[in-house]
Design an enzyme around this catalytic site. Sequence first.
Site, PDB file in Angstrom:
ATOM      1  N   GLY A 199      -4.443   0.284  -4.553  1.00 37.49           N
ATOM      2  CA  GLY A 199      -3.359  -0.284  -5.315  1.00 37.49           C
ATOM      3  C   GLY A 199      -2.095  -0.533  -4.510  1.00 37.49           C
ATOM      4  O   GLY A 199      -1.262  -1.353  -4.879  1.00 37.49           O
ATOM      5  N   LYS A 211      -0.536  -1.886   7.153  1.00 36.00           N
ATOM      6  CA  LYS A 211      -0.698  -1.876   5.695  1.00 36.00           C
ATOM      7  C   LYS A 211       0.047  -3.071   5.121  1.00 36.00           C
ATOM      8  O   LYS A 211       1.278  -3.168   5.235  1.00 36.00           O
ATOM      9  CB  LYS A 211      -0.155  -0.586   5.075  1.00 36.00           C
ATOM     10  CG  LYS A 211      -0.257  -0.567   3.550  1.00 36.00           C
ATOM     11  CD  LYS A 211       0.422   0.646   2.935  1.00 36.00           C
ATOM     12  CE  LYS A 211      -0.395   1.890   3.090  1.00 36.00           C
ATOM     13  NZ  LYS A 211      -1.563   1.919   2.161  1.00 36.00           N
ATOM     14  N   ASP A 221       4.372  10.780  -5.139  1.00 33.72           N
ATOM     15  CA  ASP A 221       2.973  10.444  -5.435  1.00 33.72           C
ATOM     16  C   ASP A 221       2.019  11.231  -4.543  1.00 33.72           C
ATOM     17  O   ASP A 221       1.101  10.667  -3.943  1.00 33.72           O
ATOM     18  CB  ASP A 221       2.743   8.939  -5.266  1.00 33.72           C
ATOM     19  CG  ASP A 221       1.469   8.464  -5.960  1.00 33.72           C
ATOM     20  OD1 ASP A 221       0.973   9.183  -6.854  1.00 33.72           O
ATOM     21  OD2 ASP A 221       0.967   7.386  -5.604  1.00 33.72           O
TER      22      ASP A 221
END
Length: 222
Positions: free
Chosen positions: A19, A38, A131
């Site tokens: 995600g 990334k 997270d």
Amino acid sequence: MIGRTVSHYEITRVLGAGGMGVVYEAIDTRLDRTIALKFLPPELTRDPLAKARFVHEAKAAAALTHPNICTIHETDEFEGQSFIAMECCEGETLKERIARGPLELDEAIDFARQIALGLAKAHEGEIVHRDIKPANIFITTDGLVKILDFGLAKLTRQTLLTKTGATLGTVGYMSPEQAGGDAADHRADLWSLGVVLYEMVTGRRPFQADHEQAVIYAILNR
């Protein structure tokens, strides 16, 4: 993207996707080293304010120098898509490791200790991950823990909305304040670390249900 050159990085293969974007292995042609690129989903940085937040968060994360935090080399854009260049390590995510079964207690404690050391360094600089979960923890082949994606969780929650308006993120690892939609500080990372430690030892998360809202209820009330 394989075989293409992005800035001075020659992309060689795909390392993973999720995600938060697609990660490629690449060769830094200037320094002759292997790095990871990334690429963030376009919706994360399409808005100018979101892009500014991304740059700010990336700079803060890049300032962190610690063995248990994945090093960020730089951020840039390619064909309108933002990317992060960071260190590339051999190994697997903690999520992949847990999928093979619960860890031995000594190993779980060692990994938790390393995660805590990395978080302590970030919290000293007033940076909260928001997270922490097994997918964001990388274990190198020599047993060194690397925390991934500092700064991106905050960006995600500020710029993405689900159709139902549900709480964003990985609900099972959220602290009560996050699950309730309240502001979160460094203590939220410690809660999430506790959940990760529980999962390492037992092979399952402490808060589970068939629906997201039921998981949130369990976190807030049980």
